[in-house]
Design a protein around this motif. Structure first.
Motif, PDB file in Angstrom:
ATOM      1  N   MET A 104       2.985 -39.796  36.649  1.00 28.08           N
ATOM      2  CA  MET A 104       3.237 -39.802  35.203  1.00 28.08           C
ATOM      3  C   MET A 104       4.715 -39.544  34.901  1.00 28.08           C
ATOM      4  O   MET A 104       5.241 -40.044  33.909  1.00 28.08           O
ATOM      5  N   TYR A 152      -2.676 -41.593  25.817  1.00 29.43           N
ATOM      6  CA  TYR A 152      -2.030 -42.758  26.427  1.00 29.43           C
ATOM      7  C   TYR A 152      -3.021 -43.520  27.311  1.00 29.43           C
ATOM      8  O   TYR A 152      -2.642 -44.414  28.049  1.00 29.43           O
ATOM      9  N   PRO A 169      -4.353 -46.662  23.396  1.00 32.86           N
ATOM     10  CA  PRO A 169      -3.524 -47.878  23.447  1.00 32.86           C
ATOM     11  C   PRO A 169      -4.304 -49.184  23.571  1.00 32.86           C
ATOM     12  O   PRO A 169      -4.024 -50.137  22.822  1.00 32.86           O
ATOM     13  N   PRO A 170      -5.320 -49.275  24.469  1.00 33.31           N
ATOM     14  CA  PRO A 170      -6.037 -50.555  24.531  1.00 33.31           C
ATOM     15  C   PRO A 170      -6.755 -50.875  23.219  1.00 33.31           C
ATOM     16  O   PRO A 170      -6.797 -52.032  22.790  1.00 33.31           O
ATOM     17  N   LEU A 223       3.553 -46.633  22.842  1.00 34.47           N
ATOM     18  CA  LEU A 223       3.559 -46.196  24.246  1.00 34.47           C
ATOM     19  C   LEU A 223       4.784 -45.341  24.552  1.00 34.47           C
ATOM     20  O   LEU A 223       4.687 -44.339  25.270  1.00 34.47           O
ATOM     21  N   LEU A 271       3.876 -41.641  25.664  1.00 29.36           N
ATOM     22  CA  LEU A 271       4.070 -41.425  27.104  1.00 29.36           C
ATOM     23  C   LEU A 271       5.505 -41.023  27.452  1.00 29.36           C
ATOM     24  O   LEU A 271       5.727 -40.223  28.359  1.00 29.36           O
TER      25      LEU A 271
END
Lengths: 98, 338
Positions: free
Chosen positions: B229, B289, B293-294, B309, B313
């Motif tokens: 990450m 995240y 998002p999808p 994003l 993120l």
């Protein structure tokens, strides 16, 4: 001599989350099948590293008869107009028949 | 524990290592799908562990925690949406998509907070775990509703707003139902709730055999996850210039607002101790995240993914891991003393 049939290869580069939509479209257009590979790269949506789901692109290939191309492209253009970012390109291919 | 103390936890140091590796253009690369595998393990481990603890917990308090998780999940995106519109840096559709991320939660941040509390020897209630599972989804619903509302406003002011109109007019209801289904059956929600149920109903003797899996290797896996990450967060730095100073500031301010809401709910409404309140603050502060998002990419395709994003993120996640968690712990301690 091998028999080769002229057809169209449509390649779509899009985010992984659009897969279901693309599959539904090619099924509606009566394509006999499709191939999906994972892809990495970068574009207007930033870098697609392929490490996380949100960052994964797919390269979606479908081969269709020449007469089916227009219907497929109409549907893909509809998606693009609604804001779904994707790259679509078409190639001429010759498919081997048994 | 001091801020420096938090930075010296191996998990946080691995996050920094991943960040640094990317900054110095190291050829360090994790195998594809490793981050996904590690997050599956972390969700299962924390779900089993939390479910085992929840099996002994009070039902009324668990119900109350669920209720307040839903309240937070619905309220925070509305606050974020209003703040984003006030900045005048994004249009309403981008604001809706970004706000949904801040109403949902980051399991990675939550798990890092647990590592921090364990390291500091601070005890915490198990109820925030069920709040983590519940809070994944409501913000997606709010985000979808805000996006629909924004589109209708855009259509009213500009009838030929092709992109905006098309989504609403082309099977909008069916798409909404599909997205709501996806919000509640999202993989991480299924995995977390499923593991919690398994942990809660399994025989204690059977669960003990799983402890080497869920306990002893947990911190090592968390280190690998945060290493990855850190690399992902650093990858976003190049996007900072594109989104601008005001939005970058939002990525730091919104977690603070969310943490304050979380502290109020954890401390005053639910009556948790310092550890539990810190975890609720982390839930309020973190931004999704994985799950959101999808959903936003499908439902709000007009919104720019690099905005939400980069914020969730690239800015909020590192901020919470390095600065936020010890800060929320400090604030929870202050509120508890007040």
């Amino acid at each position: 001599m091998h028999e080769l049939v002229p057809e169209k290869l449509v390649t779509i580069i899009a985010n992984d989350v659009f897969e279901d939509k693309l599959v539904a479209i090619v099924r509606r257009q009566k394509a006999s099948g499709y191939t999906i590979v994972r892809a990495r790269g970068a574009g207007s949506s930033g870098e697609q590293s392929g490490m996380l789901d949100i960052d994964t692109n797919i390269k979606f290939h479908v081969i269709i008869p020449v007469q089916g191309l227009s219907g497929l492209l109409d549907e893909l253009r509809g998606l693009k107009r609604r804001g779904y970012n994707m790259t679509v390109f078409v190639s001429d291919v010759s498919v081997l028949v048994s | 524990m001091s801020l420096l103390g938090n930075l010296l936890i191996p998990a946080v140091l691995f996050f920094a290592l991943g960040f640094l590796a990317r900054l110095v253009k190291s050829d360090l690369r994790m195998p594809p799908d490793l981050a996904k595998m590690l997050s599956i393990y972390l969700l299962v481990a924390i779900g089993l562990h939390g479910g085992f603890a929840l099996g002994k917990a009070e039902l009324a308090m668990a119900f109350s925690a669920v209720l307040w998780a839903i309240v937070l999940g619905f309220a925070l995106p509305l606050v974020g949406y209003a703040l984003l519109l006030a900045t005048r840096r994004v249009d309403p559709l981008n604001a809706a998509a970004i706000a949904a991320h801040y109403g949902s939660v980051s399991a990675g941040t939550f798990i890092t907070a647990i590592a921090y509390l364990d390291n500091a020897g601070v005890e915490y209630e198990s109820y925030p775990l069920i709040m983590l599972a519940v809070m994944e989804s409501p913000a997606i619903i709010v985000g979808l509703l805000l996006a629909s509302w924004s589109r209708q406003k855009l259509l009213a002011t500009a009838p030929v707003a092709g992109a905006a109109g098309a989504v609403m007019n082309n099977g909008g209801d069916r798409q909404l139902a599909r997205l709501l289904h996806d919000a509640f059956t999202n993989g991480s929600v299924m995995l977390l709730i499923g593991s919690m149920v398994i942990g809660a109903v399994s025989r204690p003797s059977a669960m003990e055999k799983l402890f080497p899996f869920v306990d002893e290797i947990f911190m090592g896996v968390l280190c690998l996850f945060l290493l990855e990450m850190g690399m992902e967060a650093a990858r976003r730095i190049g996007e900072f210039r594109k989104i601008g100073v005001v939005l970058v500031s939002f990525g730091v301010m919104m977690p603070l607002v969310g943490a304050l809401f979380g502290i109020l709910v954890g401390q005053w409404v639910l009556g948790f101790g310092v550890g539990g309140t810190t975890l609720v603050a982390v839930l309020g502060a973190s931004a999704s995240y994985i799950a959101v998002p999808p959903a936003m990419r499908l439902a709000v395709p007009e919104a720019n993914p690099s905005f939400y994003l980069t914020l969730s993120l690239g800015i909020t996640f590192p901020f919470n891991v390095v600065v936020g968690i010890p800060l929320y712990h400090f604030l929870a301690t202050l509120f508890a003393a007040a």
